[in-house]
Motif scaffolding. Structure first.
Motif, short mmCIF file in Angstrom:
data_model
loop_
_atom_site.label_atom_id
_atom_site.label_comp_id
_atom_site.label_asym_id
_atom_site.label_seq_id
_atom_site.Cartn_x
_atom_site.Cartn_y
_atom_site.Cartn_z
N PHE A 196 -0.81 -36.64 17.79
CA PHE A 196 -0.12 -35.83 16.79
C PHE A 196 1.00 -36.60 16.08
O PHE A 196 1.58 -36.09 15.12
CB PHE A 196 0.44 -34.56 17.43
CG PHE A 196 -0.62 -33.57 17.81
CD1 PHE A 196 -1.20 -32.75 16.86
CD2 PHE A 196 -1.06 -33.48 19.12
CE1 PHE A 196 -2.18 -31.84 17.20
CE2 PHE A 196 -2.05 -32.58 19.47
CZ PHE A 196 -2.62 -31.76 18.52
N VAL A 197 1.31 -37.78 16.56
CA VAL A 197 2.24 -38.62 15.83
C VAL A 197 1.60 -39.04 14.50
O VAL A 197 2.29 -39.24 13.50
CB VAL A 197 2.64 -39.87 16.65
CG1 VAL A 197 3.64 -40.73 15.88
CG2 VAL A 197 3.24 -39.44 17.99
N TYR A 198 0.29 -39.14 14.50
CA TYR A 198 -0.45 -39.55 13.31
C TYR A 198 -0.95 -38.35 12.50
O TYR A 198 -0.90 -38.36 11.28
CB TYR A 198 -1.64 -40.41 13.71
CG TYR A 198 -1.27 -41.67 14.45
CD1 TYR A 198 -0.89 -42.82 13.77
CD2 TYR A 198 -1.28 -41.71 15.84
CE1 TYR A 198 -0.53 -43.98 14.45
CE2 TYR A 198 -0.93 -42.86 16.53
CZ TYR A 198 -0.55 -43.99 15.83
OH TYR A 198 -0.20 -45.12 16.51
N GLY A 199 -1.46 -37.33 13.19
CA GLY A 199 -2.06 -36.20 12.50
C GLY A 199 -1.19 -34.96 12.57
O GLY A 199 -0.44 -34.76 13.52
N ARG A 200 -1.27 -34.11 11.55
CA ARG A 200 -0.49 -32.89 11.51
C ARG A 200 -1.10 -31.82 12.41
O ARG A 200 -2.26 -31.91 12.81
CB ARG A 200 -0.38 -32.37 10.08
CG ARG A 200 0.41 -33.30 9.17
CD ARG A 200 0.73 -32.65 7.84
NE ARG A 200 1.57 -33.53 7.03
CZ ARG A 200 2.88 -33.60 7.13
NH1 ARG A 200 3.51 -32.86 8.02
NH2 ARG A 200 3.57 -34.42 6.36
N TYR A 201 -0.31 -30.81 12.68
CA TYR A 201 -0.75 -29.72 13.54
C TYR A 201 -1.77 -28.86 12.80
O TYR A 201 -1.51 -28.35 11.70
CB TYR A 201 0.45 -28.86 13.95
CG TYR A 201 0.08 -27.66 14.80
CD1 TYR A 201 0.02 -27.78 16.18
CD2 TYR A 201 -0.20 -26.43 14.22
CE1 TYR A 201 -0.31 -26.69 16.97
CE2 TYR A 201 -0.53 -25.33 15.00
CZ TYR A 201 -0.59 -25.48 16.37
OH TYR A 201 -0.94 -24.39 17.15
N LEU A 217 6.09 -30.41 15.40
CA LEU A 217 6.82 -30.37 16.66
C LEU A 217 7.04 -28.93 17.12
O LEU A 217 6.82 -28.61 18.30
CB LEU A 217 8.16 -31.08 16.51
CG LEU A 217 9.07 -31.07 17.74
CD1 LEU A 217 8.40 -31.76 18.92
CD2 LEU A 217 10.41 -31.73 17.42
N ALA A 218 7.48 -28.05 16.22
CA ALA A 218 7.72 -26.66 16.59
C ALA A 218 6.43 -25.97 17.02
O ALA A 218 6.43 -25.21 18.00
CB ALA A 218 8.35 -25.91 15.41
N SER A 219 5.33 -26.25 16.32
CA SER A 219 4.06 -25.60 16.65
C SER A 219 3.49 -26.12 17.96
O SER A 219 3.00 -25.35 18.80
CB SER A 219 3.06 -25.83 15.51
OG SER A 219 3.51 -25.25 14.31
N LEU A 220 3.55 -27.44 18.15
CA LEU A 220 3.07 -28.02 19.42
C LEU A 220 3.91 -27.51 20.59
O LEU A 220 3.36 -27.15 21.65
CB LEU A 220 3.13 -29.54 19.36
CG LEU A 220 1.99 -30.27 18.68
CD1 LEU A 220 2.28 -31.76 18.65
CD2 LEU A 220 0.67 -30.01 19.40
N GLY A 221 5.22 -27.51 20.42
CA GLY A 221 6.09 -27.03 21.49
C GLY A 221 5.81 -25.59 21.84
O GLY A 221 5.75 -25.23 23.02
#
Length: 347
Positions: A182-187, A261-265
């Motif tokens: 996810f550092v490379y791709g968006r959520y 970040l907010a969505s993954l978290g």
């Protein structure tokens, strides 16, 4: 008990005074950050970890010829070795780990519209339980929190390096390496599926690793329980569900830079809850890593609504965490055993 309530009341008062303007808020931020570091780093005979780590300090000595890099989670042993070799007092261990922890919080706080609120909201659960009671994981949380910021900034090398540093303090930090795609791709749903496929081999080898076996022996086979984890994980789960139910679309529009970040978290907050039924301790351990993201969501609430809703959502996190803090301190026998009385070596 009084000193904890007085400290927390002072922190809440700082937030109230911070509404006077950015300059006042910035000045109060540094006072609070440094004050909390001193409160944690110079604690004396306080914390559930005090006796165990004191034993390490007492029995360790350079004359033993031990190589700290040969131990599990070696960064802690390297610090201990340096402290003993230089005849420094035991409290330096707490100072170093607290410094790493609060540096991590500072890095994320400075990306928030209200850094002061972010730091203050960390006190009731995260600060009390980690740098004041679990120093190795506290240091790991500091590095993982900085890694989360690197993820949002799309800096893969920094992200992996910080997680590697955190793993040297607490092996549980390695689990977040699975977020590297996810550092490379968006959520998105598509990227979640792709990341899950790419991460599957890594997840398998992590589960077969020595740290995973140690965690299983300590926290699953032993029957050890973390009785406060239901409340901590419950709040995290509710935060994640609230984000997906009411905030996700607003967040994407208003804060696109850390939407991933907010969505993954939030997704992890929801997904980690079932671990509670396997081991309350393991679920609790992983949950602590997500609290900085939870605090990010809490501090953004006033900026996502208008009118009366804005005031309600601005106060809600403080009311919730204050309630948890009071109930915990009043009902937990562990709190009384570990944190009372509070002592400091600062003076």
């Amino acid at each position: 008990m009084t000193i904890y309530y007085a400290t927390y009341a002072g922190l809440l008062m700082a937030v109230v005074l911070g509404v006077q303007g950015r300059d006042v808020r910035n000045a109060l931020y540094w006072i609070v950050l440094i004050g909390m570091f001193l409160f944690s780093g110079y604690r004396y005979e306080v914390g559930c970890d005090w006796t165990g780590y004191l034993f390490h300090w007492e029995v360790w000595g350079p004359e033993l010829g031990l190589n700290p890099w040969e131990f599990h989670e070696p960064a802690y042993w390297v610090i201990l070795d340096y402290i003993k070799a230089n005849n420094l007092p035991y409290t330096y261990i707490n100072l170093v780990t607290s410094a790493i922890f609060f540096l991590g919080l500072h890095v994320m706080a400075r990306t928030q519209p209200n850094p002061l609120a972010f730091i203050v909201l960390a006190f009731p659960i995260l600060v009390i339980n980690m740098p004041m009671s679990g120093i190795r994981q506290a240091a790991a949380i500091g590095f993982v929190t900085m890694a989360f910021v690197a993820l949002g900034a799309r800096r893969p090398v920094v992200f992996v390096a910080l997680l590697g540093a955190g793993t040297l303090f607490h092996s549980s930090a390695m689990a977040f390496l699975l977020l590297t795609p996810f550092v490379y791709g968006r959520y998105s749903k598509r990227n979640i599926v792709l990341a899950a496929i790419l991460a599957s081999p890594g997840a398998y080898f992590m589960l077969q690793s020595e740290p995973a076996e140690i965690a299983s022996d300590r926290y699953i086979d032993s029957g050890l329980e973390a009785f406060g984890s239901a409340f901590r994980l419950g709040i995290l789960t509710l935060t994640g569900l609230f984000y997906f139910g009411f905030l996700q679309k607003r967040w994407k529009q208003m804060f696109p830079e850390d939407y991933t970040l907010a969505s993954l978290g939030s997704l992890l907050m929801v997904c980690f809850f079932p671990i509670f039924f396997v081991s309350t301790v393991i679920g609790d351990r992983f949950g602590y890593y997500l609290i900085p993201i939870q605090l990010m969501i809490f501090t953004r609430l006033p900026y996502m609504f208008r009118g009366q809703k804005r005031e309600t959502y601005a106060l809600a996190p403080y009311a919730l965490l204050t309630l948890v803090f009071v109930v915990w301190t009043q009902l937990s026998t562990l709190f009384e055993q570990c944190y009372i009385p509070y002592g400091t070596s600062l003076f």
